[in-house]
Scaffold this active site. Structure first.
Site, PDB file in Angstrom:
ATOM      1  N   HIS A 125      39.982  43.065  41.819  1.00 36.07           N
ATOM      2  CA  HIS A 125      39.312  44.616  41.440  1.00 36.07           C
ATOM      3  C   HIS A 125      40.393  44.765  39.669  1.00 36.07           C
ATOM      4  CE1 HIS A 125      37.130  48.101  40.506  1.00 36.07           C
ATOM      5  NE2 HIS A 125      36.410  47.949  41.448  1.00 36.07           N
ATOM      6  N   GLU A 172      26.031  48.386  38.135  1.00 35.70           N
ATOM      7  CA  GLU A 172      27.178  48.261  38.201  1.00 35.70           C
ATOM      8  C   GLU A 172      27.552  46.675  37.308  1.00 35.70           C
ATOM      9  OE1 GLU A 172      29.276  48.225  41.935  1.00 35.70           O
ATOM     10  OE2 GLU A 172      29.020  50.511  42.346  1.00 35.70           O
ATOM     11  N   ARG A 196      32.407  37.688  43.816  1.00 37.68           N
ATOM     12  CA  ARG A 196      31.520  38.444  44.595  1.00 37.68           C
ATOM     13  C   ARG A 196      30.633  39.212  43.795  1.00 37.68           C
ATOM     14  NH1 ARG A 196      31.195  44.055  46.419  1.00 37.68           N
ATOM     15  NH2 ARG A 196      33.259  44.349  45.917  1.00 37.68           N
ATOM     16  N   HIS A 201      41.548  42.322  46.167  1.00 41.52           N
ATOM     17  CA  HIS A 201      40.067  43.519  46.712  1.00 41.52           C
ATOM     18  C   HIS A 201      39.125  42.801  47.705  1.00 41.52           C
ATOM     19  CE1 HIS A 201      37.222  46.641  46.563  1.00 41.52           C
ATOM     20  NE2 HIS A 201      36.500  45.988  45.770  1.00 41.52           N
ATOM     21  N   ARG A 233      34.320  40.644  37.745  1.00 40.20           N
ATOM     22  CA  ARG A 233      34.981  41.097  37.519  1.00 40.20           C
ATOM     23  C   ARG A 233      36.576  40.808  37.392  1.00 40.20           C
ATOM     24  NH1 ARG A 233      34.214  44.057  44.209  1.00 40.20           N
ATOM     25  NH2 ARG A 233      32.539  46.504  42.718  1.00 40.20           N
TER      26      ARG A 233
END
Length: 528
Positions: free
Chosen positions: A228, A112, A366, A331, A274
């Site tokens: 997100h 990811e 995060r 998100h 992100r």
């Protein structure tokens, strides 16, 4: 009277991990505002990050987490969590929780964004959250009692000795019940529903943060909200999450004429952190462009991503086109109730774990798939802490303080007004004018009375709106105070990180106001 050893507010990953790890002789009550599985953990498509691969290590996982968090992390906490991750996965597997495996029986490890190695453990493809919450809920022991549709609206705190001894809650009919416990744990999730574009469950409105703030708990890092990059878009509106794991499998972001939008933006391109991907998509949307996720290179997409496939079919999307229209949306909240490494707040006997808490682990942004991991990690740590303490009966104060009844509820804005104004002024891109406008607008709704209003006679819906206003104000004022851009906090008037003035500094809301504290290691602020 409802007495118990441990009272947990919320039913996500952190809450259920805590409940399951407590001794079978410990009496536990779980209160959840909706149903047991109506939460963000259940919706989580991504997996759990753990350094299990041969080429991987907890140190690599640690470095990736610090980089994504833009050096705003509590480094000791991050290292302890990344070291614990493989053990936590092993424990779940030994207890019967199933994870996806390859033909040799080894765990499948996915990639990811912002990870340097394949380390994402999945269950059920893109249904990891659902699978693990199902596992937890089906294996709860007899000492754990779950009460659904119970909205906790007040923490009972003795002001003289600064300890929390219980909560007030209302059921669907508005009937008030008091619950008392030796340990009260907030695990209510984040605040994604403060924005009109969000991947969050409908229940995630930030009420736990406002609840704690009214009781005197410290709140920190509220300016750091992760948006997100890829919510499935229908008529310009977000209608569900498209996991980052799709880009991890090779999908790329393109315009209608198939121009890749992340080329030249970041060395990791579509797997950049992100906040960078979200801001890039936002810039294209602002200029009238439609952004798509090109999935044409992913073989057997529907088998690898059954949840996303179902979401596309539900919204009339044709997967055979190979392009999914996407928009960014709120998100994950990196901030929340300020806690130490065991989830302890500045109020005795009151704890917070999961997304409602700010441990410093996530820093300013995060790292993907660290959220479920943090829930498992802190749930287990808090269980160990509680079980190590000597049992003693909760002593209730002789006098119950009552708030002031006043008429601020009738002036509150609608949920839609809160969401739209927050997205416009405190969304992905911010600047002083919009933040000041939002702060002044929110303060019109009874600002001076937020902490003193008696809510016993107020409906659940109205309390929820009040708490959305309070949590929105905490976010807005924090974003206005931090005059730099870092991680999930991006300001056009201060577009760069300012290490000289802001590195290691946290914005903290206390009873007496808002302060900036120089203390990178949160743990040091709490007594052992």
């Amino acid at each position: 009277m409802n007495n118990t050893n441990v009272l947990i507010i919320g039913s996500g990953m952190a809450a259920l991990q805590l409940a399951k790890r407590l001794h079978c002789h410990t009496n536990v009550i779980i209160l959840t505002k909706s149903t047991l599985k109506d939460n963000n953990s259940y919706l989580a498509q991504g997996g759990i990050a753990a350094a299990i691969g041969k080429q991987d290590s907890p140190i690599k996982h640690y470095i990736d987490t610090i980089e994504a968090g833009r050096n705003h992390n509590n480094r000791e906490q991050v290292l302890e969590m990344t070291k614990a991750a493989p053990v936590l996965i092993k424990k779940l597997r030994e207890d019967g929780c199933l994870f996806d495996q390859d033909h040799s029986g080894s765990l499948q490890l996915g990639m990811e964004g912002a990870h340097s190695e394949k380390r994402i453990v999945h269950s059920g493809g893109d249904g990891t959250g659902r699978k693990i919450i199902d596992y937890f809920s089906e294996s709860l022991s007899d000492n754990i009692h779950v009460l659904e549709n119970m909205f906790v609206y007040e923490l009972l705190v003795d002001p003289l000795y600064n300890y929390c001894y219980g909560v007030k809650a209302k059921n669907q009919d508005g009937v008030i019940q008091n619950f008392y416990a030796d340990h009260i744990v907030l695990a209510t999730g984040g605040a994604g529903q403060l924005f009109n574009f969000t991947s969050n469950a409908r229940t995630v409105t930030g009420d736990g943060i406002a609840l704690a703030y009214r009781a005197g708990a410290e709140i920190t890092d509220m300016e750091f909200i992760q948006f997100h990059p890829t919510l499935l878009s229908k008529n310009g509106n977000g209608c569900g999450l498209v996991s980052e794991a799709v880009r991890g499998e090779g999908a790329i972001l393109i315009t209608e004429d198939e121009t890749p939008i992340m080329e030249g933006i970041h060395p990791l391109k579509d797997l950049a952190p992100r906040h960078i991907v979200s801001q890039t998509i936002y810039d294209y949307l602002k200029n009238g462009k439609i952004v798509y996720l090109d999935i044409s290179m992913i073989r057997q997409f529907s088998e690898r991503f059954p949840t996303i496939t179902g979401l596309c079919k539900k919204n009339g999307m044709d997967l055979s086109s190979g392009k999914l229209p996407v928009v960014p949306g709120s998100h994950f909240l990196m901030g929340g109730i300020r806690v130490d490494s065991y989830g302890r707040t500045n109020i005795q006997q009151l704890y917070a774990i999961g997304e409602v808490a700010s441990t410093g682990i996530h820093g300013a942004n995060r790292l993907a798939s660290n959220s479920l991991l943090e829930g498992l990690y802190l749930g287990a740590r808090l269980a160990e802490r509680i079980e190590s303490m000597n049992r003693k009966p909760t002593v209730l104060p002789s006098n119950f303080s009552k708030g002031i009844v006043n008429d601020i509820i009738s002036t509150l804005p609608t949920i839609e007004q809160i969401q739209c104004s927050m997205m416009e002024n405190v969304g992905i891109v911010r600047q002083e004018k919009g933040l000041r406008k939002q702060k002044e607008w929110l303060e019109k709704f009874g600002y001076s009375q937020w902490k003193t209003t008696d809510l016993d006679g107020v409906s659940i819906g109205d309390i929820n709106r009040l708490y959305m206003v309070i949590t929105s104000w905490l976010m807005t004022t924090s974003a206005l105070k931090r005059t730099e851009s870092r991680g999930g906090h991006y300001r056009t008037d201060y577009p760069f990180e300012d290490d000289a003035n802001w590195l290691g500094k946290r914005i903290i809301h206390r009873q007496m106001g808002i302060e900036v504290e120089q203390n990178e290691q949160i743990e040091a602020a709490f007594a052992t």
